[in-house]
Motif scaffolding. Structure first.
Motif, PDB file in Angstrom:
ATOM      1  N   VAL A  57       0.981  -1.235   0.074  1.00  0.00           N
ATOM      2  CA  VAL A  57       0.276   0.121   0.560  1.00  0.00           C
ATOM      3  C   VAL A  57       1.081   1.322   0.364  1.00  0.00           C
ATOM      4  CG1 VAL A  57      -1.932   1.205   1.401  1.00  0.00           C
ATOM      5  CG2 VAL A  57      -1.568  -1.459   1.043  1.00  0.00           C
ATOM      6  N   CYS A  58       2.220   1.495   0.804  1.00  0.00           N
ATOM      7  CA  CYS A  58       2.606   2.229   1.284  1.00  0.00           C
ATOM      8  C   CYS A  58       3.535   2.284  -0.167  1.00  0.00           C
ATOM      9  CB  CYS A  58       3.752   2.460   2.246  1.00  0.00           C
ATOM     10  SG  CYS A  58       2.833   2.542   3.400  1.00  0.00           S
ATOM     11  N   GLU A  59       3.530   1.464  -1.156  1.00  0.00           N
ATOM     12  CA  GLU A  59       4.832   1.998  -2.486  1.00  0.00           C
ATOM     13  C   GLU A  59       3.916   2.047  -3.400  1.00  0.00           C
ATOM     14  OE1 GLU A  59       6.347  -2.250  -2.785  1.00  0.00           O
ATOM     15  OE2 GLU A  59       8.287  -1.537  -1.746  1.00  0.00           O
ATOM     16  N   ALA A  60       2.010   1.387  -3.367  1.00  0.00           N
ATOM     17  CA  ALA A  60       1.539   2.296  -4.377  1.00  0.00           C
ATOM     18  C   ALA A  60       0.732   3.623  -4.120  1.00  0.00           C
ATOM     19  CB  ALA A  60       0.290   1.427  -4.200  1.00  0.00           C
ATOM     20  N   TYR A  61       1.380   4.041  -3.065  1.00  0.00           N
ATOM     21  CA  TYR A  61       0.909   5.453  -2.503  1.00  0.00           C
ATOM     22  C   TYR A  61       2.054   6.279  -2.958  1.00  0.00           C
ATOM     23  CZ  TYR A  61       0.233   9.588  -0.012  1.00  0.00           C
ATOM     24  OH  TYR A  61      -0.339  11.283   0.127  1.00  0.00           O
ATOM     25  N   LEU A  62       3.196   6.053  -2.854  1.00  0.00           N
ATOM     26  CA  LEU A  62       4.023   6.763  -3.506  1.00  0.00           C
ATOM     27  C   LEU A  62       4.490   6.819  -5.514  1.00  0.00           C
ATOM     28  CD1 LEU A  62       6.912   5.925  -0.708  1.00  0.00           C
ATOM     29  CD2 LEU A  62       5.678   7.372  -0.308  1.00  0.00           C
ATOM     30  N   ARG A  63       3.329   5.541  -5.699  1.00  0.00           N
ATOM     31  CA  ARG A  63       4.234   5.211  -6.671  1.00  0.00           C
ATOM     32  C   ARG A  63       2.802   6.123  -7.173  1.00  0.00           C
ATOM     33  NH1 ARG A  63       3.739   0.803  -7.217  1.00  0.00           N
ATOM     34  NH2 ARG A  63       1.673   0.229  -6.943  1.00  0.00           N
ATOM     35  N   ALA A  85       8.198   0.424   7.286  1.00  0.00           N
ATOM     36  CA  ALA A  85       7.653   0.164   8.548  1.00  0.00           C
ATOM     37  C   ALA A  85       6.638   0.473   8.080  1.00  0.00           C
ATOM     38  CB  ALA A  85       8.312   1.476   8.854  1.00  0.00           C
ATOM     39  N   GLY A  86       6.298   0.625   6.975  1.00  0.00           N
ATOM     40  CA  GLY A  86       4.738   1.432   6.978  1.00  0.00           C
ATOM     41  C   GLY A  86       4.451   2.488   7.643  1.00  0.00           C
ATOM     42  N   VAL A  87       5.387   3.743   7.763  1.00  0.00           N
ATOM     43  CA  VAL A  87       5.342   5.180   8.693  1.00  0.00           C
ATOM     44  C   VAL A  87       5.585   6.424   6.664  1.00  0.00           C
ATOM     45  CG1 VAL A  87       5.554   6.773   9.957  1.00  0.00           C
ATOM     46  CG2 VAL A  87       5.484   3.924  10.082  1.00  0.00           C
ATOM     47  N   MET A  88       5.139   6.912   6.847  1.00  0.00           N
ATOM     48  CA  MET A  88       4.961   8.181   6.354  1.00  0.00           C
ATOM     49  C   MET A  88       5.142   9.296   6.856  1.00  0.00           C
ATOM     50  SD  MET A  88       3.795   7.563   1.923  1.00  0.00           S
ATOM     51  CE  MET A  88       3.360   5.947   2.023  1.00  0.00           C
ATOM     52  N   VAL A  89       5.439  10.502   6.818  1.00  0.00           N
ATOM     53  CA  VAL A  89       5.757  11.921   6.992  1.00  0.00           C
ATOM     54  C   VAL A  89       4.787  13.029   5.773  1.00  0.00           C
ATOM     55  CG1 VAL A  89       5.690  13.986   7.910  1.00  0.00           C
ATOM     56  CG2 VAL A  89       6.829  11.517   9.074  1.00  0.00           C
ATOM     57  N   ASP A 206      -5.966   9.490  -0.552  1.00  0.00           N
ATOM     58  CA  ASP A 206      -5.974   8.310  -0.396  1.00  0.00           C
ATOM     59  C   ASP A 206      -6.713   8.023  -2.008  1.00  0.00           C
ATOM     60  OD1 ASP A 206      -6.892   6.226   0.808  1.00  0.00           O
ATOM     61  OD2 ASP A 206      -9.372   6.718   0.703  1.00  0.00           O
ATOM     62  N   PHE A 207      -4.949   7.728  -2.557  1.00  0.00           N
ATOM     63  CA  PHE A 207      -5.177   7.720  -4.222  1.00  0.00           C
ATOM     64  C   PHE A 207      -4.373   6.326  -4.399  1.00  0.00           C
ATOM     65  CE2 PHE A 207      -2.514  10.741  -3.321  1.00  0.00           C
ATOM     66  CZ  PHE A 207      -1.378  10.185  -3.260  1.00  0.00           C
ATOM     67  N   GLN A 208      -4.306   5.489  -3.297  1.00  0.00           N
ATOM     68  CA  GLN A 208      -2.871   4.518  -2.916  1.00  0.00           C
ATOM     69  C   GLN A 208      -3.971   3.054  -4.280  1.00  0.00           C
ATOM     70  OE1 GLN A 208      -3.936   5.762  -0.308  1.00  0.00           O
ATOM     71  NE2 GLN A 208      -5.730   4.265   0.256  1.00  0.00           N
ATOM     72  N   ASP A 209      -5.611   3.759  -4.369  1.00  0.00           N
ATOM     73  CA  ASP A 209      -6.174   2.105  -4.770  1.00  0.00           C
ATOM     74  C   ASP A 209      -5.815   2.570  -6.220  1.00  0.00           C
ATOM     75  OD1 ASP A 209      -5.870   0.622  -2.338  1.00  0.00           O
ATOM     76  OD2 ASP A 209      -7.580   1.827  -1.737  1.00  0.00           O
ATOM     77  N   ALA A 210      -5.473   3.762  -6.972  1.00  0.00           N
ATOM     78  CA  ALA A 210      -5.259   3.515  -8.305  1.00  0.00           C
ATOM     79  C   ALA A 210      -5.177   2.369  -9.285  1.00  0.00           C
ATOM     80  CB  ALA A 210      -5.013   4.899  -8.920  1.00  0.00           C
ATOM     81  N   LEU A 211      -6.239   2.420 -10.424  1.00  0.00           N
ATOM     82  CA  LEU A 211      -5.702   1.460 -11.538  1.00  0.00           C
ATOM     83  C   LEU A 211      -5.894   1.884 -13.176  1.00  0.00           C
ATOM     84  CD1 LEU A 211      -8.153  -1.185 -10.066  1.00  0.00           C
ATOM     85  CD2 LEU A 211      -5.284  -1.552 -10.079  1.00  0.00           C
ATOM     86  N   VAL A 212      -5.593   1.618 -13.630  1.00  0.00           N
ATOM     87  CA  VAL A 212      -6.855   1.832 -15.543  1.00  0.00           C
ATOM     88  C   VAL A 212      -7.785   0.979 -15.365  1.00  0.00           C
ATOM     89  CG1 VAL A 212      -6.349   1.566 -17.737  1.00  0.00           C
ATOM     90  CG2 VAL A 212      -4.329   2.348 -16.028  1.00  0.00           C
ATOM     91  N   GLY A 213      -9.191   2.231 -15.232  1.00  0.00           N
ATOM     92  CA  GLY A 213     -10.651   1.251 -16.098  1.00  0.00           C
ATOM     93  C   GLY A 213     -11.082   2.371 -16.981  1.00  0.00           C
ATOM     94  N   PRO A 214     -12.641   1.842 -16.020  1.00  0.00           N
ATOM     95  CA  PRO A 214     -13.763   2.816 -16.844  1.00  0.00           C
ATOM     96  C   PRO A 214     -13.555   4.204 -16.716  1.00  0.00           C
ATOM     97  CG  PRO A 214     -14.629   0.805 -16.201  1.00  0.00           C
ATOM     98  CD  PRO A 214     -13.055   1.024 -15.032  1.00  0.00           C
ATOM     99  N   VAL A 215     -13.879   4.942 -17.580  1.00  0.00           N
ATOM    100  CA  VAL A 215     -13.884   6.374 -17.421  1.00  0.00           C
ATOM    101  C   VAL A 215     -14.900   7.457 -17.196  1.00  0.00           C
ATOM    102  CG1 VAL A 215     -14.850   6.986 -19.948  1.00  0.00           C
ATOM    103  CG2 VAL A 215     -13.254   8.783 -19.364  1.00  0.00           C
ATOM    104  N   THR A 216     -16.113   6.614 -16.668  1.00  0.00           N
ATOM    105  CA  THR A 216     -16.698   7.290 -16.051  1.00  0.00           C
ATOM    106  C   THR A 216     -16.171   6.942 -14.693  1.00  0.00           C
ATOM    107  OG1 THR A 216     -18.158   5.297 -16.072  1.00  0.00           O
ATOM    108  CG2 THR A 216     -18.478   6.814 -18.373  1.00  0.00           C
TER     109      THR A 216
END
Length: 326
Positions: A57-63, A85-89, A206-216
């Protein structure tokens, strides 16, 4: 505030990374297992994200943060991050989200106009093979939450063979409608709680779950919000503004757009009903089910124009109404 072992770990991590944890104050809980704290630093306010055992999740957040920033979307800067560690500032973009602003009566038009600009920027910057696909398997897994958690767990019903046949048919149609849309970068929870009133506006979180998907998908998340609904006339006006901006940016849109929005909304709202029931029964967060009537009302409106989904709508209409778990 009572400290726990994990909070002490976070405090020690902050000290090791040059921050004073003395001002650490817990923020309100959200639907995830992550926790957030506000921290004062000489450089200004910061937010500490505590995500134990969530390396991916943390890696996805940064990406995703890098992708959104490159697209011209306002996202928090990151001061320090340790995925293991699962910590970000991260930068504190303010304490007022769109939901709070709308509920207290601030004009919706300037807020939504800014959100639509950010959305079009994000979609227009879609790059191939950078994010995972929001594919049929993921869409089906989300739909499966509805019978598992809302129908069986919350309502205490065991669907019969005919119910399951109608459900499978409806799922096939909704998934086909979604995967046939043009595919773009999707935030996946582009709603009022995740948009902060800031400069520039909005600040997106809260964008860490982003994917490529339906435009709507993100448009539906914004205009048919889990916790706030717009009058139909306002919604139509915002859709028209989005359509004009998207076409000007070269973003392909499905035809007819209204039908694509409705069927995408139906998939999302069935999913979220399942998620909210899971939050109530598995995670002891029953208040989420207070908003179930809003989702059922969305579904009735979204399915009504389409005869192919008359069976699904009848199934939903037949479900009993049950208050949120106490």
């Amino acid at each position: 505030m009572v400290e726990d072992a994990r909070q002490r770990f976070v405090a020690n991590w902050l000290i090791e990374n040059g921050f004073d944890p003395a001002s650490l104050v817990a923020l309100g809980a959200d639907a995830s297992a992550r926790r957030y704290f506000r921290l004062q630093t000489p450089a200004g306010g910061r937010v500490v994200m505590d995500a134990p055992d969530q390396v991916a999740v943390c890696e996805a957040y940064l990406r995703v943060r890098r992708l959104m920033e490159a697209a011209g979307v306002h996202v928090p800067a990151v001061d320090r991050a340790d995925a293991q560690a699962g910590v970000m500032v991260i930068e504190d973009l303010g304490g007022t989200d769109y939901l709070a602003a709308l509920r207290r009566g601030e004009p919706a038009e300037p807020l939504l106009d800014d959100a639509l600009v950010a959305l079009v920027r994000w979609q227009a910057a879609t790059a191939p093979a950078v994010l995972p696909a929001y594919d049929a398997d993921r869409l089906q897994a989300e739909l499966d939450l509805f019978p598992t958690w809302y129908v069986r767990q919350h309502l205490g019903l065991e669907p019969d063979t005919q119910w399951w046949a109608e459900w499978r048919s409806a799922c096939e149609g909704l998934i086909l409608a979604a995967t046939n849309q043009p595919q773009v970068a999707v935030h996946r929870d582009f709603m009022a709680r995740n948009l902060l009133v800031s400069q520039p506006n909005p600040g997106v979180i809260d964008f860490q779950d982003a994917l490529v998907g339906p435009v709507t998908y993100d448009l539906v998340s914004l205009l048919r919000d889990a916790f706030f609904d717009f009058p139909p006339a306002a919604e139509r006006a915002f859709i028209a503004r989005y359509e004009a901006a998207a076409r000007a940016a070269g973003i392909a849109l499905p035809d007819p757009l209204d039908e694509a929005i409705d069927l995408m909304g139906a998939q999302r709202h069935l999913k979220v009903l399942g998620i909210f029931a899971r939050l109530a029964y598995r995670d002891d967060k029953p208040s989420y089910l207070d908003d179930a009537p809003r989702f059922l009302a969305y579904l009735a409106r979204e399915l009504a124009p389409y005869p192919a989904y008359a069976g699904l709508r009848a199934m939903l209409d037949a479900l009993p109404v049950k208050a949120a778990r106490a």
